[in-house]
Design a protein around this motif. Structure first.
Motif: not given
Length: 267
Positions: A46-68
């Motif tokens: 939720d971005d009330p300002s509508e100034l930011f582009t925010i991905p609708s998903s985040v991708a994890f690689a196999a065997n990785s616990e971290n994503a960005e």
């Protein structure tokens, strides 16, 4: 164990991002507990300002616990001094049962302030709580001037560990504050015969422990009329900002309004 991907925001994630006008993105870390397979996890925002582009998903690689999660924007389009709130939420289908799955962050460009050097903060204000503090005892503080609006002046951390230690020889257990957060008292000195506080009451960034009544934030309050004008003026002459005698209060929120003590009784 989580039956889902167990996705969450780490507890160490930043919640306030201070950026430059040239900035184009900030990166939010995301983690998960089940790492065997590659996965794309939905994220609501939720971005009330509508100034930011925010991905609708985040991708994890196999065997990785971290994503960005990379949030993009045009730093030049952000109003200096305004910090914009963005709410994020991990999809319930893959959210952890135990970690933080909702997060509110703020992104902003700070206003441009220039250091003028040191000034002296003389406290005939907070000493209303501590009778053994002598009148007129001062301590050094930093003074800043707005780079674009020269009549805006602010005092940096008038209430800090250094100030308390210098003035009172130690830190009273009555007071509670976060040393890692800067606090400012800002003045508008356009009219030297009627100096204005940017905020009245002005938060001091410190709270007082009132026991059974809780820990309550403290404010500098210049007594004002119903129209917001001050009962007596703050003045600025020869480099000195002076508050009205007994026209100042050390205040705290109380019963839907303000409680407190009259201060600056000696001008």
């Amino acid at each position: 164990p989580d039956a889902t991907q167990g996705v969450f925001f780490p507890s160490t994630v930043e919640t306030t991002y201070t950026v430059e006008k040239t900035a184009t993105s900030v990166t939010i870390p995301v983690m998960r507990t089940n790492v065997e397979v590659a996965s794309e996890v939905s994220v609501r925002s939720d971005d009330p300002s509508e100034l930011f582009t925010i991905p609708s998903s985040v991708a994890f690689a196999a065997n990785s616990e971290n994503a960005e999660l990379v949030i993009s924007f045009d730093g030049a389009a952000l109003t200096a001094g305004t910090f914009y709130s963005i709410a994020l939420q991990i999809s319930s289908d893959n959210a952890s049962n135990y970690g933080y799955t909702e997060l509110t962050i703020k992104i902003g460009v700070p206003e441009p302030w220039n250091d003028l050097g040191e000034g002296i903060y003389i406290d005939d204000f907070l000493r209303v709580l501590l009778e053994d503090v002598p009148a007129g005892l001062g301590s050094y503080v930093s003074i800043q001037q707005h780079a674009d609006e020269a009549n805006r002046i602010r005092v940096v951390n008038p209430f800090s560990m250094d100030v308390v230690g210098y003035m009172w020889g130690g830190v009273p257990g009555f007071f509670v504050w976060d040393e890692g957060v800067d606090t400012y008292i800002e003045f508008d000195v356009t009219d030297p015969n009627n100096v204005l506080l940017a905020e009245n009451p002005s938060p001091l960034g410190v709270s007082a422990n009132f026991g059974d009544d809780g820990i309550l934030p403290l404010f500098m309050y210049v007594v004002d009329n119903e129209d917001g004008s001050y009962v007596a003026p703050i003045t600025f002459a020869n480099g000195v900002i002076t508050f009205p005698t007994s026209g100042l209060a050390l205040a705290y929120p109380w019963d839907g309004g303000l409680g407190g003590w009259t201060a600056n009784t000696e001008g």
